[in-house]
Scaffold this motif. Structure first.
Motif, PDB file in Angstrom:
ATOM      1  N   ILE A 177      71.732  -9.259 141.452  1.00 41.33           N
ATOM      2  CA  ILE A 177      70.678  -9.743 140.548  1.00 41.33           C
ATOM      3  C   ILE A 177      70.352  -8.636 139.566  1.00 41.33           C
ATOM      4  O   ILE A 177      70.143  -7.479 139.963  1.00 41.33           O
ATOM      5  CB  ILE A 177      69.409 -10.143 141.322  1.00 41.33           C
ATOM      6  N   SER A 178      70.256  -8.963 138.280  1.00 38.77           N
ATOM      7  CA  SER A 178      69.937  -7.967 137.268  1.00 38.77           C
ATOM      8  C   SER A 178      68.865  -8.506 136.332  1.00 38.77           C
ATOM      9  O   SER A 178      68.768  -9.702 136.091  1.00 38.77           O
ATOM     10  CB  SER A 178      71.197  -7.583 136.473  1.00 38.77           C
ATOM     11  N   GLY A 179      68.074  -7.590 135.806  1.00 37.31           N
ATOM     12  CA  GLY A 179      66.976  -7.948 134.920  1.00 37.31           C
ATOM     13  C   GLY A 179      65.876  -6.919 135.044  1.00 37.31           C
ATOM     14  O   GLY A 179      66.067  -5.847 135.644  1.00 37.31           O
ATOM     15  N   ASN A 180      64.671  -7.216 134.532  1.00 31.25           N
ATOM     16  CA  ASN A 180      63.572  -6.291 134.788  1.00 31.25           C
ATOM     17  C   ASN A 180      62.973  -6.603 136.158  1.00 31.25           C
ATOM     18  O   ASN A 180      63.341  -7.583 136.810  1.00 31.25           O
ATOM     19  CB  ASN A 180      62.517  -6.337 133.676  1.00 31.25           C
ATOM     20  N   GLU A 199      64.482 -20.061 135.346  1.00 26.93           N
ATOM     21  CA  GLU A 199      63.085 -19.883 135.724  1.00 26.93           C
ATOM     22  C   GLU A 199      62.704 -18.410 135.824  1.00 26.93           C
ATOM     23  O   GLU A 199      61.567 -18.029 135.516  1.00 26.93           O
ATOM     24  CB  GLU A 199      62.813 -20.580 137.060  1.00 26.93           C
ATOM     25  N   SER A 200      63.619 -17.571 136.292  1.00 27.05           N
ATOM     26  CA  SER A 200      63.292 -16.166 136.515  1.00 27.05           C
ATOM     27  C   SER A 200      63.580 -15.282 135.309  1.00 27.05           C
ATOM     28  O   SER A 200      62.924 -14.262 135.109  1.00 27.05           O
ATOM     29  CB  SER A 200      64.077 -15.641 137.720  1.00 27.05           C
ATOM     30  N   GLY A 201      64.593 -15.651 134.510  1.00 26.83           N
ATOM     31  CA  GLY A 201      65.031 -14.792 133.410  1.00 26.83           C
ATOM     32  C   GLY A 201      66.042 -13.754 133.841  1.00 26.83           C
ATOM     33  O   GLY A 201      66.597 -13.021 133.010  1.00 26.83           O
ATOM     34  N   ALA A 202      66.294 -13.663 135.159  1.00 29.15           N
ATOM     35  CA  ALA A 202      67.262 -12.701 135.680  1.00 29.15           C
ATOM     36  C   ALA A 202      68.670 -13.274 135.641  1.00 29.15           C
ATOM     37  O   ALA A 202      68.862 -14.486 135.528  1.00 29.15           O
ATOM     38  CB  ALA A 202      66.893 -12.317 137.107  1.00 29.15           C
ATOM     39  N   ARG A 203      69.647 -12.381 135.759  1.00 26.54           N
ATOM     40  CA  ARG A 203      71.031 -12.822 135.879  1.00 26.54           C
ATOM     41  C   ARG A 203      71.404 -12.765 137.349  1.00 26.54           C
ATOM     42  O   ARG A 203      71.214 -11.733 138.002  1.00 26.54           O
ATOM     43  CB  ARG A 203      71.955 -11.922 135.057  1.00 26.54           C
ATOM     44  N   ASP A 234      62.204  -9.930 140.999  1.00 27.29           N
ATOM     45  CA  ASP A 234      61.311 -10.402 142.065  1.00 27.29           C
ATOM     46  C   ASP A 234      61.220 -11.926 142.061  1.00 27.29           C
ATOM     47  O   ASP A 234      61.214 -12.564 143.126  1.00 27.29           O
ATOM     48  CB  ASP A 234      59.920  -9.789 141.897  1.00 27.29           C
ATOM     49  N   LYS A 235      61.144 -12.504 140.854  1.00 25.41           N
ATOM     50  CA  LYS A 235      61.054 -13.964 140.749  1.00 25.41           C
ATOM     51  C   LYS A 235      62.328 -14.624 141.280  1.00 25.41           C
ATOM     52  O   LYS A 235      62.276 -15.616 142.016  1.00 25.41           O
ATOM     53  CB  LYS A 235      60.828 -14.363 139.286  1.00 25.41           C
ATOM     54  N   ALA A 236      63.497 -14.048 140.915  1.00 24.44           N
ATOM     55  CA  ALA A 236      64.760 -14.614 141.380  1.00 24.44           C
ATOM     56  C   ALA A 236      64.867 -14.524 142.890  1.00 24.44           C
ATOM     57  O   ALA A 236      65.321 -15.465 143.556  1.00 24.44           O
ATOM     58  CB  ALA A 236      65.931 -13.896 140.712  1.00 24.44           C
ATOM     59  N   VAL A 237      64.464 -13.386 143.460  1.00 22.07           N
ATOM     60  CA  VAL A 237      64.500 -13.220 144.917  1.00 22.07           C
ATOM     61  C   VAL A 237      63.594 -14.254 145.585  1.00 22.07           C
ATOM     62  O   VAL A 237      63.958 -14.871 146.603  1.00 22.07           O
ATOM     63  CB  VAL A 237      64.097 -11.782 145.311  1.00 22.07           C
ATOM     64  N   ASP A 238      62.393 -14.460 145.014  1.00 21.39           N
ATOM     65  CA  ASP A 238      61.471 -15.455 145.589  1.00 21.39           C
ATOM     66  C   ASP A 238      62.090 -16.848 145.563  1.00 21.39           C
ATOM     67  O   ASP A 238      61.957 -17.612 146.539  1.00 21.39           O
ATOM     68  CB  ASP A 238      60.154 -15.458 144.805  1.00 21.39           C
TER      69      ASP A 238
END
Length: 611
Positions: free
Chosen positions: A69-72, A49-53, A77-81
């Motif tokens: 967490i890695s990504g743009n 859903e977030s696109g993050a690792r 922010d999406k992964a943290v949420d």
């Protein structure tokens, strides 16, 4: 070398992400499992859903665990949420930029545990489980009570039903397969609703429902429906005991439609389904879905979720809130634990084929579901039998239920089936030859299910029939779900007249024109025999069952005899003899002094006796 994940650009091509960032967060160690999910399912969803690792590390000080967490920036922010949404109701966590914050010390942390997210104390270093669950139940009820009031009673007794005397009601029950209705856990049977002998009696305030029934073409309610509808429309919990093919699905479905529309919270404001129907097998779940789709009322929507198919497709479908969820227990728990299925708005629960679910070992999943759903819900349970395990489940999760059973609570096969027991040699080739003889005598209108005890046997029988150019298909747990669905479709349409199956198909297949059931292998227990036999002789039609009985099946003889006798069927003399010999063997074995566990017993073939 720094890891830079490849991501799709706006054109759908992969490119290096030039704004790659990394950060870390701390989450409470006791909530790690909630973030990871069963088999990593939740963390995969977060990444998808977030696109993050997202990487839950092994860096922990006991109270807090580090998550990288890695990504743009937007992905992070999406992964943290998403992670916060899993943990915010139970604990807070901190976000860093390379530094891990020291967790705040908790007063006497060794004396604290967490149950269902609630902080709870230990007592004298021993957990007082009774106090723990009482506190959890209390808070659970408080949460649900604060959400909304459930409306359950929609019944308006028709004047013709009101005019019916109790004697007339009892006479109707007696003449319609001996319907028995009572308060199963209470001596007080007062206020039992009288049966509805016509569709109009139950649904006269709901003309849209009557119009849907008319489209399907039913002439009158079945016995289980006539007594169930006034009970369920009144909002009471109900246990329906009846053989398969008696209309139990429609008995709980139509009141469910009215229940959905009648709640105080508008449907578009509910954040999850209102009705949950739990079924033991994929086939039964899909059959219920087909039945639901026959009836259109107020735009009510449904979704069937089960294992063996693409999980992400079901996750995506659940993003659009539906009114009815039909589910198997395992996939239901999986999606609920992963946060994809909001069960807080479920107020009508059906446990369909409850005895089968318990036989299959689903009791833990069922109990978890029932514990998590609103305790003020309306609960419906259907079953073909009434064993102690089903009784215990009903005692735990139903409020003063009305029990309706059609026929007898004693285990019995339907009387519309002619039951034949054929004595055969204990050899697969002998059974195959007997089966070939039957198949060669089939008429063009015959349609049969051949039940095998093991998947390997089902495959072997299917292969042998195919080698004889006999059209057949098969269904068992190792086949892909798409193949299982195709097999069901082929037998139902009549494109293929023979279905080879294991007990995965003994319940849940509604094939009205099935003419024969063949027990290639006798089932493991007598309850399963009844359910296999119940696949034919449905909807008022006649059917026939043929069971191949070998000397290794002798321990079933004693239980089989009353089933056959009760239905007025012929019992071969050798079945009586086998029952007597087996009982004599048990008496002799139990009377032997100091009998060791490794001693030889009568588990073989009756001491080598001949037929």
């Amino acid at each position: 070398m720094e890891f830079r994940p490849r991501r799709r650009n706006d054109n759908g091509n992969y490119s290096q992400n030039s704004q790659f960032e990394k950060t870390t967060i701390n989450i409470p160690t006791h909530l790690v499992g909630k973030v990871i999910g069963r088999g990593g399912s939740k963390i995969r969803d977060i990444q998808s859903e977030s696109g993050a690792r997202v990487n839950v590390t092994k860096d922990t000080d006991g109270d807090q665990t580090l998550v990288r967490i890695s990504g743009n920036k937007g992905e992070i922010d999406k992964a943290v949420d998403l992670i916060e949404s899993l943990t915010k109701d139970v604990e807070s966590f901190s976000i860093n930029s390379g530094q891990v914050e020291e967790p705040k010390e908790e007063e006497n942390p060794d004396n604290v545990i967490y149950i269902n997210g609630w902080k709870t104390k230990k007592y004298d270093n021993n957990i007082d489980w009774k106090a723990v669950f009482q506190e959890s139940d209390k808070r659970n009820r408080e949460e649900f009570d604060s959400m909304y009031v459930i409306v359950k009673n929609f019944y308006q007794e028709h004047p013709e039903v009101t005019a019916m005397t109790e004697a007339e009601a009892e006479q109707f029950r007696l003449e319609n397969n001996n319907i028995v209705v009572k308060r199963v856990f209470s001596d007080q049977d007062g206020d039992i609703k009288k049966p509805c002998t016509k569709f109009e009696h139950a649904f006269h305030p709901y003309p849209e429902i009557l119009e849907e029934i008319k489209k399907v073409g039913f002439e009158k309610p079945s016995p289980i429906q006539s007594q169930s509808w006034p009970v369920l429309l009144s909002g009471e919990d109900m246990i329906g005991i009846a053989q398969t093919g008696t209309g139990k699905t429609l008995a709980f479905l139509l009141p469910a439609l009215i229940h959905i529309e009648g709640q105080t919270i508008p449907r578009d404001q509910r954040k999850g389904p209102t009705v949950l129907i739990i079924a033991p097998t994929r086939e039964l779940a899909l059959q219920i879905e087909r039945e639901v789709n026959k009836y259109h009322y107020k735009g009510i929507t449904s979704l069937c979720i089960y294992g063996g198919v693409n999980r992400q497709a079901q996750v995506k479908a659940l993003k659009n809130v539906v009114d009815i969820v039909i589910a198997t227990p395992g996939r239901m728990n999986d999606l609920e634990e992963a946060g994809h299925l909001n069960i807080k708005y479920i107020t009508y629960v059906v446990l369909d084929e409850a005895d089968r679910m318990l036989d299959m070992g689903f009791e833990p999943q069922i109990r978890k579901i029932m514990y998590s759903v609103n305790p003020n819900r309306q609960t419906v349970m259907t079953s073909a039998t009434w064993p102690d395990s089903v009784r215990r489940l009903a005692t735990s999760y139903m409020q003063n239920p009305v029990q309706i059973y059609v026929g007898s609570l004693d285990l019995a096969a339907t009387h519309t089936v002619t039951q034949v027991v054929e004595l055969v040699e204990d050899d697969i080739n002998a059974k195959l030859e007997t089966l070939f003889e039957f198949v060669r005598s089939m008429t063009p209108t015959d349609k049969i299910i051949v039940f095998c005890g093991k998947k390997a046997v089902a495959d072997h029988v299917s292969s042998e029939l195919s080698l004889q150019y006999i059209p057949c298909t098969s269904i068992h747990g190792d086949r892909e779900q798409s193949d299982r669905e195709q097999a069901v479709q082929d037998i139902m349409s009549g494109d293929i007249p023979i279905l080879i199956a294991t007990d995965v198909a003994s319940r849940g297949l509604d094939i009205d024109d099935l003419t024969h059931v063949i027990n290639f292998d006798f089932p493991k227990n007598i309850e399963e025999y009844v359910h296999r036999v119940g696949r034919t002789g449905r909807a008022g039609k006649r059917g026939k069952s043929i069971s191949y009985f070998t000397k290794s099946d002798w321990h079933h003889a004693k239980e089989l005899i009353p089933i056959l006798e009760e239905a007025g069927q012929y019992v071969p003399e050798e079945i009586y003899n086998m029952a007597e010999r087996y009982e004599a063997m048990l008496v002799k074995r139990n009377s032997m002094p100091n009998r060791g566990r490794g001693g030889r017993g009568g588990g073989g073939g009756g001491g080598g006796r001949r037929w």
